[in-house]
Enzyme design. Structure first.
Site, short mmCIF file in Angstrom:
data_model
loop_
_atom_site.label_atom_id
_atom_site.label_comp_id
_atom_site.label_asym_id
_atom_site.label_seq_id
_atom_site.Cartn_x
_atom_site.Cartn_y
_atom_site.Cartn_z
N LYS A 64 7.09 -3.45 18.14
CA LYS A 64 6.56 -2.19 17.54
C LYS A 64 6.83 -0.89 18.14
O LYS A 64 7.23 0.22 17.78
CB LYS A 64 5.15 -2.32 16.81
CG LYS A 64 5.21 -3.30 15.71
CD LYS A 64 3.88 -2.94 15.01
CE LYS A 64 3.62 -4.09 13.83
NZ LYS A 64 2.23 -3.91 13.00
N ASP A 100 1.68 0.75 8.41
CA ASP A 100 0.28 0.16 8.51
C ASP A 100 -0.95 1.18 8.14
O ASP A 100 -1.88 0.94 7.82
CB ASP A 100 0.02 -0.23 9.79
CG ASP A 100 0.73 -1.53 10.10
OD1 ASP A 100 0.85 -2.52 9.16
OD2 ASP A 100 1.04 -1.84 11.44
P1 NAP Z 1 -4.06 -6.80 19.74
O1 NAP Z 1 -2.96 -6.00 20.16
O2 NAP Z 1 -4.03 -8.20 20.79
O3 NAP Z 1 -5.42 -6.61 19.99
C1 NAP Z 1 -6.71 -6.88 19.62
C2 NAP Z 1 -7.60 -6.24 20.29
O4 NAP Z 1 -8.79 -6.92 20.30
C3 NAP Z 1 -7.86 -5.84 21.68
O5 NAP Z 1 -8.55 -4.73 21.93
C4 NAP Z 1 -8.47 -7.02 22.59
O6 NAP Z 1 -9.05 -6.62 23.69
C5 NAP Z 1 -9.67 -7.18 21.30
N1 NAP Z 1 -10.17 -8.61 21.64
C6 NAP Z 1 -9.47 -9.83 21.64
N2 NAP Z 1 -10.34 -10.65 21.69
C7 NAP Z 1 -11.48 -10.30 21.89
C8 NAP Z 1 -12.66 -10.86 21.89
N3 NAP Z 1 -12.72 -12.19 21.95
N4 NAP Z 1 -13.74 -9.80 21.93
C9 NAP Z 1 -14.00 -8.71 21.81
N5 NAP Z 1 -12.27 -8.16 21.84
C10 NAP Z 1 -11.35 -9.13 21.64
O7 NAP Z 1 -3.95 -7.42 18.42
P2 NAP Z 1 -3.38 -6.73 17.04
O8 NAP Z 1 -2.04 -6.86 16.95
O9 NAP Z 1 -4.23 -5.60 17.10
O10 NAP Z 1 -4.32 -7.76 16.02
C11 NAP Z 1 -5.64 -7.86 15.84
C12 NAP Z 1 -5.85 -8.44 14.38
O11 NAP Z 1 -5.59 -7.64 13.33
C13 NAP Z 1 -5.23 -9.89 14.47
O12 NAP Z 1 -6.27 -10.53 13.72
C14 NAP Z 1 -4.19 -9.47 13.22
O13 NAP Z 1 -3.84 -10.52 12.42
C15 NAP Z 1 -4.85 -8.23 12.59
N6 NAP Z 1 -3.89 -7.49 11.84
C16 NAP Z 1 -4.02 -7.40 10.41
C17 NAP Z 1 -3.06 -6.65 9.60
C18 NAP Z 1 -3.00 -6.31 8.58
O14 NAP Z 1 -2.28 -5.92 7.67
N7 NAP Z 1 -4.04 -6.69 7.74
C19 NAP Z 1 -2.30 -5.87 10.55
C20 NAP Z 1 -1.97 -5.93 11.84
C21 NAP Z 1 -3.06 -6.61 12.36
P3 NAP Z 1 -8.13 -7.23 25.04
O15 NAP Z 1 -6.99 -6.21 25.04
O16 NAP Z 1 -9.12 -6.98 26.17
O17 NAP Z 1 -7.72 -8.52 24.85
#
Ligand code: NAP
Length: 287
Positions: A64, A100
């Site tokens: 992205k 988004d």
């Molecule tokens: P990402 O870039 O990996 O970011 C995840 C965030 O959550 C980071 O800040 C990470 O911290 C934190 N995190 C991960 N594991 C954790 C834990 N055990 N405890 C506390 N914080 C934690 O992922 P993303 O792309 O943002 O996606 C995140 C979620 O959103 C996913 O479930 C995805 O499916 C969902 N999503 C949904 C949509 C939708 O349209 N509904 C769109 C996008 C994403 P660290 O960097 O320290 O690991």
């Protein structure tokens, strides 16, 4: 015509299911592909999109941000976030958008029944999805925003990026707090919040944290909306806890469908068949 999803990996995406259903429903002869693209092939796939047979593409993890430099024009919201999830080919030029933000806000307002203006909002997590969510919240003029992250420096960097990209009042309207079960500051912010948004993957199916909550259940209460961006499972432990404690719950499926609908409308100039897209997305998730 061709369109598709650029990502790595892309195998588990449900976008092809609901986008293809949308093209079929409105009678357009378009095929939606899965374009599994390792980083070294990104330039090639983008140059292929310039050919007349292509409408554009969706873009997902991990491209992205990297894709921005290959495009001819980036719209203001995508530029703010520094990430593109939709490419539209227009007269041979490739335009980058981020739908988004629109998807998040539309789901919050339409399915959650809440507008951002004047609300107290907590966002959990500071990764890729949080970027769009935090930008959407700050653009919507909230009463305040607390960004709870397990690595506060990641949250501070996110806010600094948005400020640098031109989002006004980022620092006045927001605070960064630690995300853990012993964090009194995050607990207090959650307890007084109107809306709590989970952008972490905690509780996602097949994730190491499946079955877990990002915050203790007893931080939640009556009158709140708890909005989990996760859509699989449809009811995460966080959303179950919210309902048990008298809060309202919204999962990530409407946001996913609306961001896709917005892409569809930009590619085709036609209204997206939302009901069909939602039905097909649910079926693809097995629900
Ligand atoms: P990402 O870039 O990996 O970011 C995840 C965030 O959550 C980071 O800040 C990470 O911290 C934190 N995190 C991960 N594991 C954790 C834990 N055990 N405890 C506390 N914080 C934690 O992922 P993303 O792309 O943002 O996606 C995140 C979620 O959103 C996913 O479930 C995805 O499916 C969902 N999503 C949904 C949509 C939708 O349209 N509904 C769109 C996008 C994403 P660290 O960097 O320290 O690991």
């Amino acid at each position: 015509m061709q369109v598709g999803l650029i990502g790595y990996p892309v195998g588990h995406s449900i976008s092809p299911a609901f986008q293809q259903a949308a093209f079929d429903a409105v009678g357009l002869d378009v095929h939606y592909h899965l374009w599994e693209t390792p980083p070294e092939q990104l330039a090639d796939i983008v140059s292929r999109l310039r050919q007349p047979d292509y409408l554009g593409a969706n873009v997902t993890i991990p491209h992205k941000q990297a894709i921005v430099r290959f495009l001819d024009e980036i719209d203001s919201v995508a530029r703010l976030i520094g990430a593109v999830n939709t490419i539209v080919r227009e007269e041979g030029r490739l335009l980058g958008y981020n739908t988004d933000v629109e998807g998040f806000v539309r789901a919050l307002e339409h399915d959650g029944g809440v507008t951002i203006a004047g609300r107290r909002i907590v966002v959990l997590g500071a990764g890729g999805a949080a970027r769009a969510v935090v930008a959407a919240v700050l653009l919507g003029d909230p009463a305040d925003l607390a960004l709870c992250a397990r690595r506060p420096e990641q949250a501070k960097a996110l806010l600094a990026d948005l400020t640098r990209a031109g989002l006004a009042n980022t620092e006045d309207q927001s605070q960064v707090l630690p995300l853990d079960a012993t964090s009194q500051s995050c607990k207090q912010a959650v307890q007084v919040a109107d809306v709590v948004v989970n952008t972490t993957p905690v509780g996602m199916l097949h994730h190491a944290t499946e079955g877990m909550l990002p915050i203790p259940a007893d931080w939640l209460g009556v009158g709140q909306l708890v909005y989990d961006l996760i859509y699989n499972p449809a009811e995460t432990p966080l959303l179950r806890a919210a309902k048990d404690r008298g809060a309202r719950a919204l999962n990530g499926l409407p946001m996913l469908v609306y961001q896709g609908a917005s892409a569809f409308e930009r590619w085709t100039g036609r209204a997206a068949p939302l009901k069909i897209m939602t039905k097909r997305a649910r079926e693809a998730l097995g629900g």
